[in-house]
Write a protein that holds these residues in place. Structure first.
Motif, short mmCIF file in Angstrom:
data_model
loop_
_atom_site.label_atom_id
_atom_site.label_comp_id
_atom_site.label_asym_id
_atom_site.label_seq_id
_atom_site.Cartn_x
_atom_site.Cartn_y
_atom_site.Cartn_z
N GLU A 200 114.40 46.47 31.55
CA GLU A 200 113.87 46.40 30.19
C GLU A 200 113.96 44.99 29.63
OE1 GLU A 200 115.82 49.45 27.92
OE2 GLU A 200 114.41 50.97 28.64
N LEU A 201 114.93 44.22 30.13
CA LEU A 201 115.06 42.83 29.70
C LEU A 201 113.82 42.03 30.10
CD1 LEU A 201 117.51 41.62 28.34
CD2 LEU A 201 118.26 40.80 30.55
N ASN B 48 104.27 52.40 28.20
CA ASN B 48 104.20 51.15 28.96
C ASN B 48 102.76 50.72 29.19
OD1 ASN B 48 106.86 50.09 29.62
ND2 ASN B 48 107.21 52.08 30.55
N ILE B 78 101.51 44.06 19.74
CA ILE B 78 102.50 45.13 19.74
C ILE B 78 103.91 44.54 19.80
CG2 ILE B 78 101.07 46.91 20.80
CD1 ILE B 78 103.32 45.63 23.22
N MET B 80 107.93 45.94 20.90
CA MET B 80 108.51 47.09 21.59
C MET B 80 110.03 47.09 21.44
SD MET B 80 107.26 48.41 25.25
CE MET B 80 107.86 49.90 26.02
N PHE B 82 113.46 48.92 23.06
CA PHE B 82 113.84 49.65 24.27
C PHE B 82 115.13 50.43 24.07
CE2 PHE B 82 111.34 46.02 25.54
CZ PHE B 82 110.46 46.56 26.45
N GLN B 83 115.32 51.39 24.97
CA GLN B 83 116.51 52.23 24.92
C GLN B 83 117.79 51.41 25.10
OE1 GLN B 83 116.49 55.42 27.74
NE2 GLN B 83 118.57 56.03 27.29
N SER B 84 117.76 50.49 26.07
CA SER B 84 118.97 49.70 26.35
C SER B 84 119.02 48.44 25.50
CB SER B 84 119.00 49.32 27.82
OG SER B 84 117.94 48.44 28.10
N ALA B 86 117.85 45.76 25.38
CA ALA B 86 117.22 44.64 26.10
C ALA B 86 117.26 43.34 25.31
CB ALA B 86 115.78 45.00 26.48
N LEU B 87 118.42 43.04 24.73
CA LEU B 87 118.58 41.74 24.06
C LEU B 87 118.96 40.71 25.12
CD1 LEU B 87 120.58 42.82 20.90
CD2 LEU B 87 118.12 42.49 21.14
N ARG B 147 113.27 41.99 16.50
CA ARG B 147 112.47 41.19 17.43
C ARG B 147 111.00 41.58 17.36
NH1 ARG B 147 115.04 40.95 23.29
NH2 ARG B 147 114.40 43.10 23.18
N ASP B 159 110.75 53.02 22.71
CA ASP B 159 110.99 53.79 23.94
C ASP B 159 112.40 54.36 23.89
OD1 ASP B 159 110.88 54.92 26.37
OD2 ASP B 159 110.51 53.07 27.51
N GLU B 334 129.98 88.15 9.16
CA GLU B 334 131.02 88.52 10.12
C GLU B 334 130.42 89.42 11.18
OE1 GLU B 334 134.05 87.49 10.12
OE2 GLU B 334 134.43 86.70 8.12
N ALA B 336 130.95 90.57 15.38
CA ALA B 336 131.84 90.43 16.54
C ALA B 336 131.18 91.04 17.77
CB ALA B 336 133.17 91.12 16.26
#
Lengths: 310, 361
Positions: A200-201, B48, B78, B80, B82-84, B86-87, B147, B159, B334, B336
């Motif tokens: 992803e980077l 993607n 665009i 984007m 990301f999940q991780s 991505a820095l 970003r 994503d 209640e 049971a």
């Protein structure tokens, strides 16, 4: 409905607050495990250290002392004569200028070979891991296959190729050979490292408008110090220690240090100067040794980084 | 509504594997569209493709009326997330935000101004000089959004941006993203497998499976009138209960092993009523119990097998014969294990699916 099960409170079951074990479990210094572990480590250390010890001790003795025969005894009278002789006066065949000239030959071979091969292989690995161009897999397969071909098979064809290029017997010819032969393993190393970095980077950098070189230099390279360290160590030691290519592709004037060392040790005129041979060997091994000591920590980190994804 | 993104006959295959099949999609200006599906359904692949990170096998993609099918990701307008996150780890937050702008050749003063503006919006001003390693997960994701923000893009692509965060943070950041969308009014496409994220964020949800969009509709519509049995099962937790049976009397009744139900009040789709084998589905929260059940057109007797108290409400698994149903009841009631329980529901709240095509009738 009410649940009729009752749950006992903690204090009802555990009343004994004193006397019982508490806190960390005590460790015995001489447990069986420790004796075995450190005993083994000690033995292995001695096994590897003894030859080095003998070499250093012998190189500091004079010839009469060596003839006494006790190779483990420390020198009675320390002399640096053999070291000076190995560096400046020992005979390699016909000329007697010691290793000094050949040391610089090796430097002139190693530095450009290391730099060139790492630059090319890192870009190779980057392209293979991140850009997945058409035929990338085939290219990679061929490259890896190349790593399994025995060097001996290629010795003579390369002699002919270098002769045709006019580089036979020249240092630059050997640099080219080292660069080529370093390619498979280095490319594999870099490819795996770059593939282990989060994809992803790379995607983020593309969205940010960085191109092929922009991503390589500004995003990936700054993250890749460990793997470059590994590559430098592999290449410096590999190329510095190389004997076969050195003896085949260079002439007497441009022999690398290892070939010269061989000549010193094998030259027999009168007595064998064990102390000079030992000193010459240590001098030759000094460069790889230094590299290991200086970069050991980074080396381990780099190997680990290449192996585990994370 | 003018369309912001248009996708025409999009196909994508990796070798012999078709990942996206003849996909068409129109996304309106300023719309928040969520692509929802289980893993491997092609939702991230589609994102993607829109971003330009994957080359399409066939078809066209238009963004803001411009054919961008062959454009580089950076030229598509665009941003984007990301999940991780991505820095770029070696750069400061400021460096991360300015990287794209520098590549695009903006002047220093322009870059500083844009970073300043984005940092204010996202409240990350005190973090600008730090490196990503010194930030928490929530802060990192905020920088990642920043970003995209500084580049002044037309379309935001997300994503699975919240999947790496813990539950509490996820709820907070979800609300922030919604807030951001309200403020910026950009078109946003958001990929997730979390139905709660999808329901809370989306103007429209596209439910995907096997590279196709099964249903594209508002969250309410998808919840109330799922187009197929798969969609019905996918949305809602615990998922919809199904009775396996037969429609009879021109769509007047449904016969199954639990009895024959009158379908009076059920709204058939465009195809109208059809007799034949079918599934009748009813959501756990649309089943009434106790005295309330007595007022329902369809009434059944069940026994309680298993109770899961969640606090706000309680999930009860009941047995009718050997058929299991989930029922959602008030958290204070209640109940049971082993109790007998009257349950009932209104066919107007049910959904009926054809047995063979599995589409809603």
């Amino acid at each position: 409905m009410v649940d009729d099960r009752t749950i006992p409170a903690a204090s009802q079951t555990v009343n004994d607050f004193d006397g019982g074990p508490r806190g960390p479990k005590p460790q015995r210094a001489f447990s069986r495990k420790n004796v075995f572990l450190y005993g083994t480590l000690l033995m292995v250390t001695i096994y590897y250290a003894i030859p080095l010890y003998v070499m250093i001790v012998t190189s500091l003795k004079g010839l009469p002392e060596i003839r006494l025969g006790n190779i483990f005894a420390p020198p009675v009278e320390i002399t640096f004569e053999p070291w000076v002789k190995a560096w400046a006066e020992a005979c390699t065949g016909l000329n007697c200028n010691g290793l000094s000239g050949y040391f610089w030959n090796s430097v002139k071979i190693t530095i450009p070979s290391v730099i060139l091969s790492i630059i090319i292989a890192s870009v190779n690995g980057y392209a293979l891991a991140n850009w997945r161009f058409k035929g990338a897999n085939l290219f990679f397969a061929i490259l890896i296959f190349g790593a399994f071909i025995p060097y001996q098979v290629m010795l003579y064809p390369i002699v002919i190729m270098l002769r045709e290029l006019g580089l036979y017997g020249d240092l630059s010819g050997l640099v080219i050979v080292h660069t080529i032969f370093g390619m498979p393993i280095l490319t594999l190393l870099f490819r795996n490292y770059f593939a282990s970095l989060p994809e992803e980077l790379f995607k983020a950098a593309r969205v940010d408008g960085a191109g092929f070189w922009g991503i390589y230099f500004r995003v990936l390279l700054p993250m890749s110090l460990p793997i470059f360290t590994v590559a430098v160590i592999l290449q410096v030691t590999g190329i510095w220690n190389d004997f076969l290519f050195g003896v085949v592709y260079t002439g007497p004037e441009s022999y690398p240090m290892t070939v010269a060392l061989n000549n010193i040790v094998n030259t027999t005129q009168g007595v064998t100067e064990y102390n000079v041979n030992m000193a010459a060997t240590i001098i030759t091994a000094l460069v790889p040794l230094t590299i290991y000591f200086v970069s050991g920590k980074l080396f381990v980190r780099g190997i680990a980084a290449g192996a585990v994804k994370g | 509504m003018e369309s912001s993104i248009t996708i025409r006959d999009l196909e994508l295959s990796f070798g012999a594997v078709e990942v996206l099949k003849n996909l068409n999609l129109d996304i309106g200006q300023g719309e928040f569209l969520v692509l929802l599906g289980s893993s491997g359904c092609g939702k991230s692949t589609l994102l993607n493709c829109i971003a330009g990170l994957l080359d399409v096998t066939d078809g066209q993609i238009f963004i803001q009326g411009r054919n961008v099918t062959w454009e580089e990701p950076s030229d598509r307008g665009i941003g984007m997330v990301f999940q991780s996150y991505a820095l770029y780890p070696q750069m400061t937050v400021e460096g991360n935000l300015s990287f794209g702008l520098k590549n695009a050749g903006f002047s220093k003063s322009e870059i500083a101004e844009r970073i300043d503006r984005a940092a204010k919006v996202l409240q990350i001003e005190p973090l600008l000089k730090r490196k990503p390693g010194a930030l928490s997960g929530g802060q990192r994701q905020r920088v990642a959004i920043g970003r995209a923000l500084v580049r002044d893009v037309d379309v935001f692509l997300f994503d699975e941006p919240l999947s790496n965060l813990d539950a509490k943070l996820r709820t907070d950041l979800r609300a922030e993203i919604k807030e951001l969308h309200k403020r910026l009014r950009n078109t946003m496409i958001y990929v997730t497998h979390d139905q709660i994220e999808a329901m809370t964020l989306a103007d429209r949800i596209a439910i995907m499976r096997d590279g196709k969009i099964l249903q594209l509709a508002s969250p309410k519509e998808i919840y109330n009138r799922p187009a197929s049995k798969y969609v019905a099962e996918f949305i809602g937790s615990p998922s919809m209960n199904f009775f396996d049976g037969k429609i009879g009397e021109n769509g007047q009744s449904f016969a199954c092993d639990a009895g024959t139900f009158s379908l009076n009040g059920y709204q058939f789709g465009e195809g109208g009523a059809q007799d034949g084998t079918a599934w009748l589905g009813i959501r756990p929260e649309h089943i009434a119990v106790g005295t309330e059940a007595k007022t329902m057109p369809i009434q059944l007797e069940a026994s309680v097998q298993h109770v899961e108290p969640l606090g706000s409400d309680t999930l009860v698994r009941v047995l009718i014969g050997d058929r299991r149903l989930w029922v959602r009841i008030d958290g204070q009631s209640e109940v049971a294990d082993g109790d007998a329980l009257n349950i009932g529901f209104d066919p107007a709240m049910a959904n009926i699916f054809d047995k063979t095509s599995e589409t809603r009738l």
